[in-house]
Motif scaffolding. Structure first.
Motif, short mmCIF file in Angstrom:
data_model
loop_
_atom_site.label_atom_id
_atom_site.label_comp_id
_atom_site.label_asym_id
_atom_site.label_seq_id
_atom_site.Cartn_x
_atom_site.Cartn_y
_atom_site.Cartn_z
N ALA A 112 126.52 71.59 22.77
CA ALA A 112 126.44 72.95 23.30
C ALA A 112 126.30 72.94 24.82
O ALA A 112 125.78 71.98 25.41
CB ALA A 112 125.26 73.69 22.66
N ILE A 113 126.79 74.01 25.45
CA ILE A 113 126.61 74.21 26.89
C ILE A 113 125.44 75.19 27.08
O ILE A 113 125.45 76.29 26.51
CB ILE A 113 127.88 74.79 27.54
CG1 ILE A 113 129.07 73.84 27.33
CG2 ILE A 113 127.66 75.04 29.03
CD1 ILE A 113 130.39 74.43 27.79
N VAL A 114 124.47 74.79 27.86
CA VAL A 114 123.27 75.61 28.09
C VAL A 114 123.11 75.84 29.59
O VAL A 114 123.24 74.90 30.39
CB VAL A 114 122.01 74.91 27.52
CG1 VAL A 114 120.78 75.79 27.73
CG2 VAL A 114 122.20 74.61 26.03
N ASP A 115 122.83 77.09 29.98
CA ASP A 115 122.67 77.38 31.41
C ASP A 115 121.27 77.01 31.87
O ASP A 115 120.44 76.51 31.10
CB ASP A 115 123.00 78.84 31.71
CG ASP A 115 122.05 79.82 31.02
OD1 ASP A 115 120.94 79.40 30.62
OD2 ASP A 115 122.40 81.01 30.91
N SER A 116 120.99 77.29 33.15
CA SER A 116 119.71 76.89 33.74
C SER A 116 118.51 77.58 33.11
O SER A 116 117.38 77.10 33.23
CB SER A 116 119.74 77.17 35.25
OG SER A 116 119.97 78.55 35.49
N GLU A 117 118.76 78.70 32.43
CA GLU A 117 117.67 79.44 31.79
C GLU A 117 117.56 79.10 30.31
O GLU A 117 116.78 79.73 29.58
CB GLU A 117 117.88 80.93 31.98
CG GLU A 117 117.84 81.37 33.46
CD GLU A 117 118.05 82.85 33.62
OE1 GLU A 117 118.29 83.53 32.58
OE2 GLU A 117 117.98 83.33 34.75
N GLY A 118 118.35 78.12 29.86
CA GLY A 118 118.26 77.71 28.47
C GLY A 118 119.12 78.52 27.52
O GLY A 118 119.02 78.36 26.29
N GLU A 119 119.95 79.43 28.07
CA GLU A 119 120.81 80.25 27.23
C GLU A 119 122.09 79.49 26.90
O GLU A 119 122.72 78.88 27.77
CB GLU A 119 121.16 81.56 27.93
CG GLU A 119 119.97 82.46 28.22
CD GLU A 119 119.35 82.99 26.93
OE1 GLU A 119 120.13 83.23 25.97
OE2 GLU A 119 118.12 83.16 26.88
N ARG A 120 122.48 79.57 25.63
CA ARG A 120 123.72 78.89 25.21
C ARG A 120 124.94 79.64 25.72
O ARG A 120 125.03 80.87 25.62
CB ARG A 120 123.77 78.78 23.68
CG ARG A 120 122.72 77.81 23.11
CD ARG A 120 122.94 77.59 21.62
NE ARG A 120 122.78 78.83 20.88
CZ ARG A 120 121.61 79.30 20.44
NH1 ARG A 120 120.50 78.61 20.68
NH2 ARG A 120 121.55 80.43 19.76
N GLN A 121 125.89 78.88 26.26
CA GLN A 121 127.09 79.47 26.84
C GLN A 121 128.37 79.02 26.11
O GLN A 121 129.47 79.31 26.57
CB GLN A 121 127.20 79.07 28.32
CG GLN A 121 126.03 79.50 29.17
CD GLN A 121 125.94 81.01 29.26
OE1 GLN A 121 126.93 81.70 29.48
NE2 GLN A 121 124.74 81.55 29.04
N GLY A 122 128.21 78.34 25.01
CA GLY A 122 129.39 77.83 24.30
C GLY A 122 129.23 76.35 24.02
O GLY A 122 128.11 75.84 23.84
N SER A 123 130.35 75.65 24.01
CA SER A 123 130.30 74.21 23.74
C SER A 123 131.45 73.52 24.46
O SER A 123 132.45 74.14 24.84
CB SER A 123 130.38 73.92 22.24
OG SER A 123 131.66 74.27 21.72
N VAL A 124 131.29 72.22 24.63
CA VAL A 124 132.34 71.39 25.21
C VAL A 124 132.61 70.24 24.24
O VAL A 124 131.69 69.70 23.62
CB VAL A 124 131.94 70.84 26.60
CG1 VAL A 124 130.67 70.02 26.53
CG2 VAL A 124 133.08 70.02 27.20
N ALA A 125 133.89 69.88 24.11
CA ALA A 125 134.28 68.77 23.23
C ALA A 125 135.21 67.84 23.99
O ALA A 125 136.11 68.29 24.70
CB ALA A 125 134.97 69.30 21.97
N VAL A 126 134.97 66.56 23.83
CA VAL A 126 135.82 65.53 24.42
C VAL A 126 136.36 64.68 23.27
O VAL A 126 135.59 64.16 22.46
CB VAL A 126 135.04 64.64 25.40
CG1 VAL A 126 135.93 63.53 25.96
CG2 VAL A 126 134.45 65.47 26.54
N GLY A 127 137.68 64.59 23.19
CA GLY A 127 138.29 63.87 22.08
C GLY A 127 139.17 62.73 22.55
O GLY A 127 139.89 62.86 23.55
N ARG A 128 139.11 61.63 21.82
CA ARG A 128 139.97 60.48 22.09
C ARG A 128 140.89 60.27 20.89
O ARG A 128 140.42 60.26 19.75
CB ARG A 128 139.15 59.22 22.34
CG ARG A 128 138.30 59.28 23.60
CD ARG A 128 137.56 57.96 23.85
NE ARG A 128 136.74 58.02 25.05
CZ ARG A 128 137.20 57.78 26.27
NH1 ARG A 128 138.47 57.43 26.44
NH2 ARG A 128 136.41 57.86 27.32
#
Length: 347
Positions: A112-128
């Protein structure tokens, strides 16, 4: 002016970040809180076949990548858990269907992507894309299965009649005295050596046993004592201790020593010592044919002597099974030198 400069710097940083993401050789995508795609880099385009223009802004891509309803539902459950911050995944493999209908195996790292205040902003995925690697592993498993079948055939169909023949030979010796019986004994012994080396070649073509801290100098000395070294002499310099399968390394030393005695002569001097990134085994014998340095590790039909023509092939298999490398060259005295490198020494 200061504010404008900060804004310019921020734009430059964003452009730099975008350039890195787009030039990365791994699939990178991001999702918003609703699971819609917000970023789809060039590698994602190349692997999936779907351009970013057709993907960014919605979540329809999952239906195309995972057309099977049950499989897609399983994947989307994991995606939702990641978006909610309930889990992160590493080396999580899925099989996608690309735009042209081919299947690719992707290994994912996602969180998950979390901002400086701890709020979730989505997610990031890295695939090989690990499709080719998994295919090589599948082929290797199949090869190992065939080697195992071959080993069983050799062990049963050759060793059993060989044992019977050796028994009859001993019986014949009690009943008559003939010089030909010694020739029979030599032939049967040679067959036994070929069977043993063939089995060793098949075995080390599969795997090695559990690695443990191994004293290479001590092991080399023990192996010299178990090999028929005639009038040869062994000199052992400082050698690194490393994590290895001692049983397999014993076979490595024994086969190198036998090769040295056979080709270097009964009174050859063998030296074992450290070299950059590993160790070497060299002798002061006749040396290696200059045109065969790349061929000597291949299994060959032996033209006689004690070797079954498989000794150096076994050595190479053992070396590669440990993740090491071996090269053949000329020793300081003009003899043969084998360097085993890629070894991680331990204290």
């Amino acid at each position: 002016m200061g504010s404008e400069r900060r804004e310019e710097t921020l734009r430059e940083l964003n452009q730099f970040r975008e350039a890195i993401i787009q030039s990365a050789n791994v699939w990178i995508n991001t999702l918003d809180e609703e699971g819609n795609v917000t970023l789809w880099n060039r590698a994602a385009e190349e692997i999936s076949g779907y351009p970013a223009a057709d993907v960014v802004g919605d979540d329809d891509i999952w239906t195309r990548l995972y057309p099977d309803d049950d499989y897609r539902e399983e994947i989307l459950r994991s995606v939702e858990e990641i978006l909610q911050g309930e889990k992160a995944v590493e080396s999580f493999e899925t099989t996608i269907e690309t735009r042209d209908g081919t299947e690719r195996i992707i290994s994912w790292n996602s969180h998950a992507i979390v901002d400086s205040e701890g709020e979730r902003q989505g997610s990031v995925a890295v695939g090989r894309d690990v499709t080719e690697r998994r295919e090589r592993e599948r082929q290797l498993r199949r090869q190992n299965e065939r080697l195992n079948e071959f080993s069983n055939i050799v062990s049963h169909d050759l060793r059993n009649p060989l044992t019977i023949a050796q028994g009859y030979l001993e019986l014949a010796r009690t009943e008559c005295d003939s010089d030909h019986l010694e020739d029979v004994d030599i032939a049967l012994t040679r067959i036994d050596q070929i069977v043993n080396q063939t089995l060793a070649l098949a075995r080390h073509g599969r795997t090695i046993d559990k690695k443990e801290s191994t004293d290479l100098a001590q092991l080399a000395g023990h192996c010299w004592e178990t090999v028929d070294t005639a009038r040869g002499e062994l000199e052992v310099d400082d050698l690194p201790r490393t994590n290895a399968d001692p049983r397999a390394v014993r076979h490595l030393f024994e086969n190198l020593f036998r090769n040295t005695i056979e080709h270097g002569g009964d009174d050859v001097t063998v030296r074992v010592g450290s070299c950059e990134d590993g160790f070497y085994v060299e002798d002061d014998g006749v040396g290696l044919p200059t045109d065969m340095a790349d061929e000597i590790f291949e299994p060959v039909a032996s033209g006689g002597g004690d070797s079954a023509g498989l000794g150096l092939a076994i050595v190479k298999r053992i070396v590669e099974a440990h993740g090491w490398r071996i090269r053949a060259t000329e020793s300081t005295n003009g003899g043969a030198r084998f360097e085993i490198v890629g070894i991680d020494p331990i204290e």
